[in-house]
Design a protein around this motif. Sequence first.
Motif, PDB file in Angstrom:
ATOM      1  N   ARG A   1     -14.602   9.540   2.343  1.00  0.00           N
ATOM      2  CA  ARG A   1     -15.921   9.447   1.716  1.00  0.00           C
ATOM      3  C   ARG A   1     -16.916   8.759   2.639  1.00  0.00           C
ATOM      4  O   ARG A   1     -18.029   9.256   2.863  1.00  0.00           O
ATOM      5  CB  ARG A   1     -15.833   8.692   0.396  1.00  0.00           C
ATOM      6  CG  ARG A   1     -17.190   8.501  -0.245  1.00  0.00           C
ATOM      7  CD  ARG A   1     -17.129   7.696  -1.511  1.00  0.00           C
ATOM      8  NE  ARG A   1     -18.485   7.435  -1.984  1.00  0.00           N
ATOM      9  CZ  ARG A   1     -18.757   6.776  -3.086  1.00  0.00           C
ATOM     10  NH1 ARG A   1     -17.783   6.316  -3.851  1.00  0.00           N
ATOM     11  NH2 ARG A   1     -20.016   6.577  -3.440  1.00  0.00           N
TER      12      ARG A   1
ATOM     13  N   ILE B   1      -6.971   4.529  -5.413  1.00  0.00           N
ATOM     14  CA  ILE B   1      -8.273   5.183  -5.283  1.00  0.00           C
ATOM     15  C   ILE B   1      -8.642   5.327  -3.811  1.00  0.00           C
ATOM     16  O   ILE B   1      -9.121   6.382  -3.377  1.00  0.00           O
ATOM     17  CB  ILE B   1      -9.346   4.417  -6.067  1.00  0.00           C
ATOM     18  CG1 ILE B   1      -9.051   4.508  -7.570  1.00  0.00           C
ATOM     19  CG2 ILE B   1     -10.745   4.924  -5.742  1.00  0.00           C
ATOM     20  CD1 ILE B   1      -9.783   3.496  -8.413  1.00  0.00           C
ATOM     21  N   ASN B   2      -8.386   4.285  -3.031  1.00  0.00           N
ATOM     22  CA  ASN B   2      -8.731   4.324  -1.606  1.00  0.00           C
ATOM     23  C   ASN B   2      -8.010   5.429  -0.847  1.00  0.00           C
ATOM     24  O   ASN B   2      -8.540   5.942   0.133  1.00  0.00           O
ATOM     25  CB  ASN B   2      -8.458   2.975  -0.945  1.00  0.00           C
ATOM     26  CG  ASN B   2      -9.470   1.927  -1.331  1.00  0.00           C
ATOM     27  OD1 ASN B   2     -10.508   2.221  -1.927  1.00  0.00           O
ATOM     28  ND2 ASN B   2      -9.170   0.689  -1.013  1.00  0.00           N
ATOM     29  N   ILE B   3      -6.806   5.797  -1.279  1.00  0.00           N
ATOM     30  CA  ILE B   3      -6.077   6.873  -0.592  1.00  0.00           C
ATOM     31  C   ILE B   3      -6.218   8.227  -1.294  1.00  0.00           C
ATOM     32  O   ILE B   3      -5.630   9.207  -0.875  1.00  0.00           O
ATOM     33  CB  ILE B   3      -4.582   6.537  -0.407  1.00  0.00           C
ATOM     34  CG1 ILE B   3      -3.875   6.434  -1.755  1.00  0.00           C
ATOM     35  CG2 ILE B   3      -4.407   5.293   0.434  1.00  0.00           C
ATOM     36  CD1 ILE B   3      -2.404   6.743  -1.682  1.00  0.00           C
TER      37      ILE B   3
ATOM     38  N   ARG C   1      -6.793  -0.177  -6.832  1.00  0.00           N
ATOM     39  CA  ARG C   1      -7.732  -0.029  -5.713  1.00  0.00           C
ATOM     40  C   ARG C   1      -7.093   0.710  -4.541  1.00  0.00           C
ATOM     41  O   ARG C   1      -7.716   1.598  -3.948  1.00  0.00           O
ATOM     42  CB  ARG C   1      -8.204  -1.423  -5.268  1.00  0.00           C
ATOM     43  CG  ARG C   1      -9.373  -1.395  -4.316  1.00  0.00           C
ATOM     44  CD  ARG C   1     -10.628  -0.963  -5.036  1.00  0.00           C
ATOM     45  NE  ARG C   1     -11.051   0.318  -4.494  1.00  0.00           N
ATOM     46  CZ  ARG C   1     -11.984   1.102  -5.001  1.00  0.00           C
ATOM     47  NH1 ARG C   1     -12.610   0.760  -6.093  1.00  0.00           N
ATOM     48  NH2 ARG C   1     -12.309   2.221  -4.448  1.00  0.00           N
ATOM     49  N   ASN C   2      -5.842   0.378  -4.201  1.00  0.00           N
ATOM     50  CA  ASN C   2      -5.138   1.094  -3.133  1.00  0.00           C
ATOM     51  C   ASN C   2      -5.022   2.577  -3.449  1.00  0.00           C
ATOM     52  O   ASN C   2      -5.186   3.424  -2.568  1.00  0.00           O
ATOM     53  CB  ASN C   2      -3.742   0.505  -2.893  1.00  0.00           C
ATOM     54  CG  ASN C   2      -3.761  -0.801  -2.134  1.00  0.00           C
ATOM     55  OD1 ASN C   2      -4.718  -1.125  -1.443  1.00  0.00           O
ATOM     56  ND2 ASN C   2      -2.690  -1.564  -2.268  1.00  0.00           N
TER      57      ASN C   2
ATOM     58  N   THR D   1     -15.317   9.054  -5.006  1.00  0.00           N
ATOM     59  CA  THR D   1     -14.351   8.675  -3.964  1.00  0.00           C
ATOM     60  C   THR D   1     -13.151   9.614  -3.993  1.00  0.00           C
ATOM     61  O   THR D   1     -12.685  10.087  -2.949  1.00  0.00           O
ATOM     62  CB  THR D   1     -13.908   7.208  -4.141  1.00  0.00           C
ATOM     63  OG1 THR D   1     -15.057   6.371  -4.024  1.00  0.00           O
ATOM     64  CG2 THR D   1     -12.876   6.810  -3.093  1.00  0.00           C
TER      65      THR D   1
ATOM     66  N   GLY E   1     -10.450  10.081  -0.936  1.00  0.00           N
ATOM     67  CA  GLY E   1     -10.216   8.664  -0.666  1.00  0.00           C
ATOM     68  C   GLY E   1     -11.437   8.004  -0.065  1.00  0.00           C
ATOM     69  O   GLY E   1     -12.454   8.649   0.211  1.00  0.00           O
ATOM     70  N   LEU E   2     -11.321   6.703   0.157  1.00  0.00           N
ATOM     71  CA  LEU E   2     -12.460   5.918   0.622  1.00  0.00           C
ATOM     72  C   LEU E   2     -12.860   6.233   2.064  1.00  0.00           C
ATOM     73  O   LEU E   2     -14.039   6.411   2.364  1.00  0.00           O
ATOM     74  CB  LEU E   2     -12.166   4.419   0.481  1.00  0.00           C
ATOM     75  CG  LEU E   2     -13.320   3.487   0.826  1.00  0.00           C
ATOM     76  CD1 LEU E   2     -14.510   3.733  -0.100  1.00  0.00           C
ATOM     77  CD2 LEU E   2     -12.875   2.036   0.741  1.00  0.00           C
ATOM     78  N   ILE E   3     -11.901   6.313   2.957  1.00  0.00           N
ATOM     79  CA  ILE E   3     -12.239   6.578   4.363  1.00  0.00           C
ATOM     80  C   ILE E   3     -12.896   7.953   4.523  1.00  0.00           C
ATOM     81  O   ILE E   3     -13.952   8.049   5.152  1.00  0.00           O
ATOM     82  CB  ILE E   3     -11.022   6.386   5.278  1.00  0.00           C
ATOM     83  CG1 ILE E   3     -10.677   4.894   5.331  1.00  0.00           C
ATOM     84  CG2 ILE E   3     -11.289   6.918   6.687  1.00  0.00           C
ATOM     85  CD1 ILE E   3      -9.403   4.559   6.068  1.00  0.00           C
TER      86      ILE E   3
ATOM     87  N   GLU F   1       0.823  -1.205   0.000  1.00  0.00           N
ATOM     88  CA  GLU F   1       0.000   0.000   0.000  1.00  0.00           C
ATOM     89  C   GLU F   1       0.861   1.262   0.000  1.00  0.00           C
ATOM     90  O   GLU F   1       0.423   2.323  -0.433  1.00  0.00           O
ATOM     91  CB  GLU F   1      -0.899  -0.020   1.238  1.00  0.00           C
ATOM     92  CG  GLU F   1      -1.835   1.139   1.351  1.00  0.00           C
ATOM     93  CD  GLU F   1      -2.705   1.036   2.588  1.00  0.00           C
ATOM     94  OE1 GLU F   1      -3.109   2.094   3.086  1.00  0.00           O
ATOM     95  OE2 GLU F   1      -2.974  -0.083   3.047  1.00  0.00           O
TER      96      GLU F   1
END
Length: 164
Positions: free
Chosen positions: A155, A97-99, A94-95, A146, A151-153, A69
């Motif tokens: 959002r 986008i999540n960050i 995916r990592n 997102t 990031g995901l968190i 990550e």
Amino acid sequence: MEVIQGKVIVLGDDVDTDQILPGYAMAEPYDQLGRFAMAGLAGVDFKTVYEPGCILVAGRNFGCGSSREQAPIALRQAQIALVIAKGFARIFRRNSINIGLPVWAADVADGLKTGDRIEVDLEKGTVTVNGEVRQFQPMAENVVKTLTYGGLIPRVRAELGITD
């Protein structure tokens, strides 16, 4: 999401996570990972072509290798504005986008060279190079949302009304 403009750094196929963030950098403090972004890249002296806000343009399989990550975190800390590649390793994408690191699958490298400046509208799927507009598949609405939150968190926290 805003239009992204920046200097292009053109890379090839199969840029792996060891090139993005070499293993030795994993022992460094988390908030210093950006100093080592792309330090394992062979054939390109990244520090001589890099500037904050640049856009990486690559071929197939960007982010292959280990699923660390920290690789996309290093790119984000290095202020890479966007990574465009013909294709991404699934976990790396995916990592990222999540960050909150924008990554977009589009084959835009044709005719580009390191140092060119481009303008990218991910929602419309356009890349403007020297006044020429190229059309690609727009980024998925869910991904744009997102990234807009950072990031995901962030959002999920916003959507759940968590403000602390």
